[in-house]
Enzyme design. Structure first.
Site, PDB file in Angstrom:
ATOM      1  N   CYS A 107      -2.992   4.995   2.998  1.00 22.87           N
ATOM      2  CA  CYS A 107      -4.060   3.930   2.602  1.00 22.87           C
ATOM      3  C   CYS A 107      -5.032   3.845   3.842  1.00 22.87           C
ATOM      4  O   CYS A 107      -4.599   3.760   5.041  1.00 22.87           O
ATOM      5  CB  CYS A 107      -3.421   2.350   2.771  1.00 22.87           C
ATOM      6  SG  CYS A 107      -4.631   1.155   2.067  1.00 22.87           S
ATOM      7  N   CYS A 109      -2.871  -2.768  -3.446  1.00 26.20           N
ATOM      8  CA  CYS A 109      -3.838  -2.909  -2.616  1.00 26.20           C
ATOM      9  C   CYS A 109      -4.887  -2.294  -3.574  1.00 26.20           C
ATOM     10  O   CYS A 109      -4.799  -1.409  -4.477  1.00 26.20           O
ATOM     11  CB  CYS A 109      -3.555  -1.809  -1.798  1.00 26.20           C
ATOM     12  SG  CYS A 109      -5.230  -1.362  -0.745  1.00 26.20           S
ATOM     13  N   CYS A 142      -6.128   1.679  -2.039  1.00 22.94           N
ATOM     14  CA  CYS A 142      -5.297   2.917  -2.200  1.00 22.94           C
ATOM     15  C   CYS A 142      -4.436   2.929  -3.591  1.00 22.94           C
ATOM     16  O   CYS A 142      -3.940   4.034  -3.852  1.00 22.94           O
ATOM     17  CB  CYS A 142      -4.279   2.846  -0.960  1.00 22.94           C
ATOM     18  SG  CYS A 142      -2.994   1.937  -0.934  1.00 22.94           S
ATOM     19  N   CYS A 190       0.779  -1.115   0.005  1.00 21.57           N
ATOM     20  CA  CYS A 190       0.092   0.049  -0.091  1.00 21.57           C
ATOM     21  C   CYS A 190       0.786   1.276   0.075  1.00 21.57           C
ATOM     22  O   CYS A 190       2.111   1.187   0.374  1.00 21.57           O
ATOM     23  CB  CYS A 190      -0.907  -0.043   1.177  1.00 21.57           C
ATOM     24  SG  CYS A 190      -1.880  -1.210   1.527  1.00 21.57           S
TER      25      CYS A 190
END
Length: 459
Positions: A36, A63, A66, A32
């Protein structure tokens, strides 16, 4: 930053560090960006990486909340003048896709082994892995914003085969290309309408001064600015490795946020029309350089605000950017030929006419070979670019480029400084007639921009 400081940034969901580093969670297999919004993982489950490519190379997937592959590039690569910084700028421009690692190494003046070893040691990933991560992001953008066939997207993103494309998308996003496309939140662009893009930036961004400067410098036939302040659109032609393009970037107004006050958005809306989609990576990178989108306004503002002379200027315009250029020769023409209309005459004489005009846009800016026959210092500089004596591309050695520029007849120290700031993207230069104390370093270019926008200097 040490790892404890990075973890605190993750706990605080601090967007200032998006693109500066990435974190991955061992228990989920996901990596991430620091901001995030997901639940903060336990410290013992977190690993940190300098690049998305390094996280992907360690088996982590991006991810879906994000989108860490879509963050602004690290400002470190724009600021650094060493091999790693130069290599990252060239990779972002698509050099590895077009010329391979051998071509990248040749541009840097090192062997392929040296480049591989240095990038792996500093970034946790070699040039192939870094380019692969960039290709994956380009593929996702095309899948989610266009209705192009998957096969066309594979090659447009820089992959050498559909199989390589499929395998990479599955590894990075844990989805097939079709599933990535189906997950797109917005409708895809109709054929012939170009590729819609969101060019992300970190922190505040002073849209007005950037668009003001672009409007003042507009070269008729190559550029245009339409609309009124707060909603202007900047359009221009692009000469690219595989073909040509026309890009449009929209100014964003300031929007209200909770608690009062205003805060600028985190991206610029753009649309790019290309004759060859393989040029998308290069087009995006050149627009990012033009609009200075990978800068770190937090670091710049913190340093400059400590100076009493600059503090009120920084407070009035936090996140002020320094426009760069999509073509170093174009920056040289602006510095040497005089007002925009004089540059436009050069364009009409030496530039290539578009196959189909786009509104008032009719020409591409001339390439170095064409402009080498121009009289005066500009022709001399174009000749040096054409024969390889001078390099002003994203991977150029800034100190060596300045040394070469100073040997060319007709270039004043002020012109050399301008080219170092605009063409080479150096964040730490100042014109010779501007008093720039050491306290402004390493952001003297931004300090001078504050003075210029505030009317404190005529440079």
């Amino acid at each position: 930053m040490d790892e404890d400081s990075r973890y605190e940034a993750v706990r605080g969901r601090d967007g200032r560090f998006d693109g500066v580093f990435f974190f991955a969670v061992r228990t989920t297999g996901i990596y991430c960006r620091p901001s995030c919004p997901a639940v903060t993982p336990k410290r013992e489950n977190v690993r940190f990486f300098a690049t998305a490519a390094a996280a992907q190379g360690s088996g982590f997937r991006a991810c879906r909340r994000c989108r860490p592959d879509a963050v602004p590039g690290s400002a470190e690569w724009d600021a650094r003048a060493d091999v790693a910084g130069r290599a990252m700028r060239l990779i972002a421009d698509g050099v590895v896709d077009r010329e391979g690692v051998t071509g990248l190494a040749a541009r840097l003046g090192y062997s392929t082994r040296q480049v591989q070893r240095q990038l792996t040691a500093e970034l946790g990933a070699g040039p192939v892995a870094l380019a692969r991560a960039q290709r994956a992001h380009t593929a996702r953008v095309l899948l989610q914003t266009t209705s192009l066939p998957v096969t066309e997207i594979a090659f447009a993103a820089g992959f050498s085969s559909v199989r390589q494309f499929n395998d990479t998308v599955r590894e990075v996003y844990a989805r097939t290309p079709t599933q990535v496309r189906d997950a797109a939140p917005a409708r895809r662009a109709a054929p012939g309408t170009g590729v819609p893009l969101r060019l992300a930036h970190r922190g505040p961004y002073q849209y007005g001064p950037v668009f003001d400067q672009l409007a003042r410098e507009t070269v008729p036939g190559v550029e245009e600015v339409e609309g009124t302040p707060g909603g202007r659109v900047y359009r221009r032609t692009l000469r690219l490795p595989y073909g040509t393009g026309v890009a449009a970037v929209r100014e964003r107004g300031r929007r209200q946020v909770a608690g009062g006050g205003t805060h600028p958005g985190g991206w610029l809306d753009a649309r790019v029309h290309l004759t060859d989609l393989r040029d998308l990576t290069a087009a995006v990178h050149r627009l990012r350089r033009l609009f200075d989108l990978d800068a770190d306004p937090y670091a710049v503002d913190e340093r400059l605000a400590a100076d009493p002379r600059l503090a009120p200027l920084v407070a009035a315009r936090p996140g002020l950017r320094v426009p760069g250029t999509v073509d170093p020769l174009e920056a040289a023409a602006r510095a040497l030929a005089g007002p925009p209309e004089a540059v436009a005459r050069l364009v009409r004489r030496y530039g290539k006419t578009l196959d189909a005009p786009s509104g008032t846009l009719t020409h591409l800016f001339p390439d170095p070979v064409a402009l080498a026959s121009a009289p005066g210092p500009l022709g001399v500089l174009a000749t040096a670019l054409a024969d390889g004596t001078l390099h002003l591309d994203p991977g150029a050695d800034r100190a060596h480029a300045e040394q070469t520029l100073r040997t060319l007849p007709g270039l004043t120290p002020a012109t050399v400084t301008t080219l170092r700031a605009r063409a080479l993207g150096d964040p730490d230069v100042a014109p010779p007639d501007v008093e720039a104390p050491a306290a402004w370093r390493p952001w003297r270019t931004y300090a001078v921009q504050h003075l210029r926008v505030a009317g404190r200097t005529q440079v």
